[in-house]
Design a protein around this motif. Structure first.
Motif: not given
Length: 204
Positions: A82-88, A92-99, A169-181
């Motif tokens: 996440r870096g020091v700016d706490g990005r999602t 960055g903060d917007l999900f992008d399935s191409s990344k 590879f199985f999760v959606n954008e919620v599971g890919a969130h950097c803070a998801y445990r």
């Protein structure tokens, strides 16, 4: 409050094969020779710990005094993602399935070679695949946040439940969130769990 070095990529099938050959054990991935650059999967937390111990012994002559190879703590993993700016997400903060390699991309259905989404999906520190592809074991036991070093969450004598980070590879954008445990060996049984290593001055 210290510097550490996170591996740019998760451990691959090819790297893990060096460990399995040295210890005369079976590689956990069937047909791994055709997926050399893909992240290792089907590894339990204890497997990743054994790999780190082996790698640490192997690299010890070349490591500066006071540094050790091990699994990253949750805090180390999350900062690298996440870096020091706490990005999602790492980028960055917007999900992008191409990344990243997640189910939201609708294309893969399995692991991809590490770095396949670089540099656009990389974290601020240049770490690849920290969202999607494989869940990554951390050194930390699943305990409530805020994170604390002195609450025994880094105790190594307990094998479960340790935290996995990053999604797969199985999760959606919620599971890919950097803070998801996530936690547990369920990810191991389904072939979603891998890991990366860190070189840190902090030992447990």
């Amino acid at each position: 409050p210290y510097n550490y070095w996170m591996a740019r990529f998760p451990v691959t099938n090819e790297l893990y094969s060096t460990f399995t050959k040295a210890n005369e054990i079976k590689h956990p991935v069937e047909g791994w020779e055709k997926k050399l650059a893909h992240p290792i999967v089907y590894v339990k937390w204890i497997d990743s710990m054994e790999y780190c111990k082996w790698l640490n012994d192997l690299l010890k002559p070349d490591l500066p005094v006071g540094l050790i190879v091990r699994l990253p703590t949750e805090a180390e993993w999350e900062k690298a993602a996440r870096g020091v700016d706490g990005r999602t997400y790492p980028w960055g903060d917007l999900f992008d399935s191409s990344k990243c390699n997640t189910s939201a991309g609708g294309r893969r259905g399995g692991t991809t070679p590490v770095g396949a989404y670089s540099p656009y999906g990389d974290s601020p520190y240049g770490c690849a695949d920290m969202a999607g592809n494989v869940w990554e074991w951390t050194h930390s036991l699943k305990k409530e946040y805020p994170y604390s070093f002195d609450d025994n969450r880094e105790y190594e004598k307990i094998s479960v439940p340790h935290v996995l980070r990053g999604g797969s590879f199985f999760v959606n954008e919620v599971g890919a969130h950097c803070a998801y445990r996530s936690e547990g060996d369920l990810m191991y049984f389904h072939g979603y769990a891998g890991f990366r290593v860190v070189i840190s001055p902090v030992t447990f």
